[in-house]
Design an enzyme around this catalytic site. Structure first.
Site, mmCIF file in Angstrom:
data_model
loop_
_atom_site.group_PDB
_atom_site.id
_atom_site.type_symbol
_atom_site.label_atom_id
_atom_site.label_comp_id
_atom_site.label_asym_id
_atom_site.label_seq_id
_atom_site.Cartn_x
_atom_site.Cartn_y
_atom_site.Cartn_z
ATOM 1 N N ASP A 218 2.101 -12.094 -2.840
ATOM 2 C CA ASP A 218 1.132 -13.168 -3.052
ATOM 3 C C ASP A 218 1.745 -14.516 -2.687
ATOM 4 O O ASP A 218 1.104 -15.359 -2.033
ATOM 5 C CB ASP A 218 0.606 -13.160 -4.490
ATOM 6 C CG ASP A 218 1.699 -12.950 -5.535
ATOM 7 O OD1 ASP A 218 2.843 -12.631 -5.164
ATOM 8 O OD2 ASP A 218 1.393 -13.103 -6.733
ATOM 9 N N ASP A 246 -2.968 -9.827 9.550
ATOM 10 C CA ASP A 246 -4.288 -10.404 9.808
ATOM 11 C C ASP A 246 -4.330 -11.872 9.399
ATOM 12 O O ASP A 246 -4.894 -12.720 10.101
ATOM 13 C CB ASP A 246 -5.367 -9.620 9.053
ATOM 14 C CG ASP A 246 -5.770 -8.342 9.767
ATOM 15 O OD1 ASP A 246 -4.960 -7.856 10.583
ATOM 16 O OD2 ASP A 246 -6.868 -7.822 9.506
#
Length: 365
Positions: A218, A246
């Site tokens: 994260d 991505d």
């Protein structure tokens, strides 16, 4: 002349548009560099599934095994469940041919406006473990249709799988800027991620010129948005690498730009090369798809096959076209797929002519 057999699977949606565009560029490069690329088309994908109930025939993998590389467009259709398209074609190829490294370069391209306001160029590579991790087949569902219905999915990490990904990433980092970042989540995932951390650290200790940093995924996602230029090589598990790549592609301007290679580094089996974008059914057939990811994947294929100069020629050609302002709609331009491809073909020829002219000039010594 060097000859290579390439299996071509355009797949679905815009794959059927960008693959022919990229092959035209590869054929021009091959001609100029005295290469023979024998492209064999395989009409597998969602349409094949709708006709036959499977994404490829029973002997699909043995057919692909006869080739030196596999060139894939995209798979996915609103008419076919995503699990069928992925597990019926791409994942069996990755596992049968031990393509355990998924390599995804990410860089700033001149002429492409990125959402991140920064003067620092981005140049990083994501090494994704490609055969195990969170994408295992172990698990199942029970009590289907009942209020207590449940599902279990097991993540599988092995010493072999983690260490070979870490070796590849560390070796790559040693050839670049010597900085390797490992994506983890060992504060929340109590078994597999500490295991990942231990093996990555143990492996990278064999590379004295590489500095290893472990970052929780994260925080690393935020790092990719806030200061991506400080990153060099990232090694990540199957799921984490998929998501981070991505995100990184979007930070540089468009997912339509991003290439990837599914590698069997030892060369015992064919490797597969594909853009990371999907089949984009919403724009398919309109001639507006961005072919850069497919073309760049083709350059990675040439590099893998041992043709570094040809790969560099193809990459510098499409980068020069972007620098000159020719862009498709997803990156703020107006060019169609065909117009962008024609510009790349012209640039390939122009760069070849410049090289010949440079060789023919007399020495100034």
């Amino acid at each position: 002349m060097s000859a290579h057999r390439i299996a071509v699977i355009p797949g679905d949606g815009i794959g059927r548009e960008v693959v022919p565009a990229a092959i035209a560029c590869l054929e021009r490069i091959a001609e100029l560099h005295s290469l023979t690329l024998e492209f064999t088309p395989f009409d597998w994908g969602s349409d094949y599934y709708l006709q036959h109930g499977r994404m490829m025939p029973d002997d699909g993998l043995p057919q692909l095994a006869l080739h030196d590389a596999i060139y894939l467009g995209a798979v996915g259709s609103p008419e076919v469940p995503d699990a069928e398209t992925l597990w019926g074609l791409l994942i069996p190829i990755r596992r049968e041919f031990q393509q355990y490294i998924n390599l995804r370069p990410v860089k700033t391209l001149d002429g492409v406006a990125a959402p991140l306001a920064s003067e620092h160029p981005i140049d990083l590579v994501i090494v994704r473990e490609n055969n195990e991790g969170e994408y295992s087949e172990i698990g199942g569902r029970m009590y289907r249709g009942l209020p207590q219905e449940g599902a279990v999915q097991e993540a599988v990490f092995t010493r072999l799988g983690v260490s070979r990904a870490a070796h590849y990433a560390a070796s790559l980092a040693a050839s670049r800027r010597g900085r390797l970042t490992s994506a983890t989540k060992s504060n929340g995932i109590v078994h597999t991620m500490p295991f990942w951390d231990e093996i990555v650290a143990e492996t990278v200790s064999l590379y004295p010129d590489v500095t290893l940093t472990a970052e929780h995924v994260d925080a690393l996602a935020a790092h990719l948005v806030l200061k991506p230029w400080t990153l060099d090589v990232i090694v990540a598990s199957n799921l984490f690498g998929d998501i981070l790549s991505d995100l990184a592609a979007a930070v540089t301007g468009s997912i339509g730009l991003a290439p990837s290679a599914n590698l069997n580094p030892e060369g015992r089996y064919p490797s597969l090369f594909e853009p990371i974008h999907g089949s984009a059914p919403d724009i398919a057939g309109n001639g507006v798809a961005n072919p850069v990811g497919q073309i760049w994947s083709g350059a990675m294929m040439l590099e893998h096959l041992g043709h570094t100069q040809a790969a560099r020629h193809l990459q510098t050609a499409f980068e020069a076209v972007l620098r000159d302002g020719v862009r498709t709609r997803d990156i703020g331009g107006t060019a169609s797929t065909a117009e962008f491809t024609e510009a790349v073909l012209s640039m390939i020829d122009a760069q070849a002519d410049e090289q010949v002219a440079g060789l023919s000039r007399p020495s100034q010594r």
